[in-house]
Design a protein around this motif. Structure first.
Motif, PDB file in Angstrom:
ATOM      1  N   ARG A  60      25.438  -5.869 -13.212  1.00 21.13           N
ATOM      2  CA  ARG A  60      26.622  -5.466 -12.428  1.00 21.13           C
ATOM      3  C   ARG A  60      26.858  -3.959 -12.519  1.00 21.13           C
ATOM      4  O   ARG A  60      27.164  -3.302 -11.514  1.00 21.13           O
ATOM      5  CB  ARG A  60      27.862  -6.229 -12.890  1.00 21.13           C
ATOM      6  N   ARG A  63      24.666  -1.790 -10.355  1.00 28.11           N
ATOM      7  CA  ARG A  63      24.984  -1.876  -8.921  1.00 28.11           C
ATOM      8  C   ARG A  63      26.304  -1.201  -8.553  1.00 28.11           C
ATOM      9  O   ARG A  63      26.645  -1.117  -7.383  1.00 28.11           O
ATOM     10  CB  ARG A  63      25.003  -3.337  -8.497  1.00 28.11           C
ATOM     11  N   LYS A  64      27.029  -0.720  -9.558  1.00 28.53           N
ATOM     12  CA  LYS A  64      28.326  -0.076  -9.311  1.00 28.53           C
ATOM     13  C   LYS A  64      28.154   1.396  -8.991  1.00 28.53           C
ATOM     14  O   LYS A  64      27.253   2.057  -9.513  1.00 28.53           O
ATOM     15  CB  LYS A  64      29.214  -0.181 -10.562  1.00 28.53           C
ATOM     16  N   LYS A  65      29.069   1.915  -8.201  1.00 31.63           N
ATOM     17  CA  LYS A  65      29.118   3.356  -7.953  1.00 31.63           C
ATOM     18  C   LYS A  65      29.806   4.010  -9.140  1.00 31.63           C
ATOM     19  O   LYS A  65      30.716   3.430  -9.734  1.00 31.63           O
ATOM     20  CB  LYS A  65      29.915   3.645  -6.681  1.00 31.63           C
ATOM     21  N   GLU A  67      31.997   6.283  -9.344  1.00 30.90           N
ATOM     22  CA  GLU A  67      33.449   6.435  -9.216  1.00 30.90           C
ATOM     23  C   GLU A  67      34.201   5.120  -9.429  1.00 30.90           C
ATOM     24  O   GLU A  67      35.411   5.117  -9.623  1.00 30.90           O
ATOM     25  CB  GLU A  67      33.831   7.074  -7.868  1.00 30.90           C
ATOM     26  N   ASP A  68      33.491   3.995  -9.404  1.00 27.73           N
ATOM     27  CA  ASP A  68      34.127   2.695  -9.617  1.00 27.73           C
ATOM     28  C   ASP A  68      34.055   2.219 -11.069  1.00 27.73           C
ATOM     29  O   ASP A  68      34.588   1.162 -11.403  1.00 27.73           O
ATOM     30  CB  ASP A  68      33.486   1.641  -8.696  1.00 27.73           C
ATOM     31  N   LEU A  69      33.382   2.990 -11.931  1.00 24.09           N
ATOM     32  CA  LEU A  69      33.245   2.587 -13.333  1.00 24.09           C
ATOM     33  C   LEU A  69      34.583   2.686 -14.054  1.00 24.09           C
ATOM     34  O   LEU A  69      35.317   3.649 -13.895  1.00 24.09           O
ATOM     35  CB  LEU A  69      32.214   3.463 -14.040  1.00 24.09           C
ATOM     36  N   THR A  70      34.871   1.677 -14.856  1.00 21.76           N
ATOM     37  CA  THR A  70      36.098   1.659 -15.652  1.00 21.76           C
ATOM     38  C   THR A  70      35.791   2.179 -17.060  1.00 21.76           C
ATOM     39  O   THR A  70      34.618   2.326 -17.440  1.00 21.76           O
ATOM     40  CB  THR A  70      36.647   0.227 -15.772  1.00 21.76           C
ATOM     41  N   ASP A  73      33.664  -0.313 -18.674  1.00 13.98           N
ATOM     42  CA  ASP A  73      32.260  -0.200 -18.257  1.00 13.98           C
ATOM     43  C   ASP A  73      31.553   0.886 -19.066  1.00 13.98           C
ATOM     44  O   ASP A  73      30.435   0.690 -19.562  1.00 13.98           O
ATOM     45  CB  ASP A  73      32.152   0.154 -16.771  1.00 13.98           C
TER      46      ASP A  73
END
Length: 115
Positions: A60, A63-65, A67-70, A73
Motif C-alpha cells: 500500500r 502505491r501511495k503518493k 503527499e498522501d503519506l501520514t 506511514d
C-alpha cells in the motif's frame, strides 16, 4: 509540515526506496506463496507473521503518493528500513536463495539476491 519535518519525510522515503527493492506487484505475488506465509515471528496466536502483515502494508505504501503519506506511514517506513538493515547484517554463510532468512526479508520488501 515544517521544513525539518519535510526533510525528515523525504529522507525516510529515500531510505525506504533504498531498501525496498521489490515492486508492489512482485511483493503481492510473493505474499501469496506458502514460503512467505511460513516464515517470521507469529506471536502466541500463531496467525499471520509480523513481516507478512508488514509486507501487505508496504504494498500500500509503495502505491501511495508522497503527499498522501501520514506520520504513521513514515513511522512504518522507518521500521522497515531498520528491519532490513539489521537482517542484512545477519546474512548467513553460503547460498541464501532458498532460506528462511531471505524469505523473511522478502516479506519486508527486500530480496537480497535481486540485482
Amino acid at each position: 509540515m515544517t521544513q525539518a519535518q519535510e526533510h525528515s519525510a523525504s529522507q525516510t522515503l529515500s531510505d525506504f526506496k533504498d531498501v525496498v527493492n521489490m515492486t508492489p506487484a512482485r511483493l503481492e505475488r510473493w505474499l501469496e506463496t506458502e514460503d512467505s506465509k511460513t516464515v517470521g515471528f507469529k506471536g502466541s496466536s500463531g496467525g499471520e507473521s509480523v513481516g507478512h502483515r508488514s509486507g501487505r502494508r508496504i504494498v500500500r505504501l509503495l502505491r501511495k503518493k508522497m503527499e498522501d503519506l501520514t506520520q504513521g506511514d513514515l513511522a512504518h517506513m522507518r521500521k522497515v528500513v531498520g528491519y532490513v538493515k539489521r537482517h542484512l547484517a545477519q546474512r548467513p554463510s553460503g547460498a541464501v536463495r532458498d532460506t528462511p532468512w531471505r524469505y523473511s526479508l522478502m516479506n519486508w520488501g527486500h530480496d537480497p539476491v535481486r540485482r
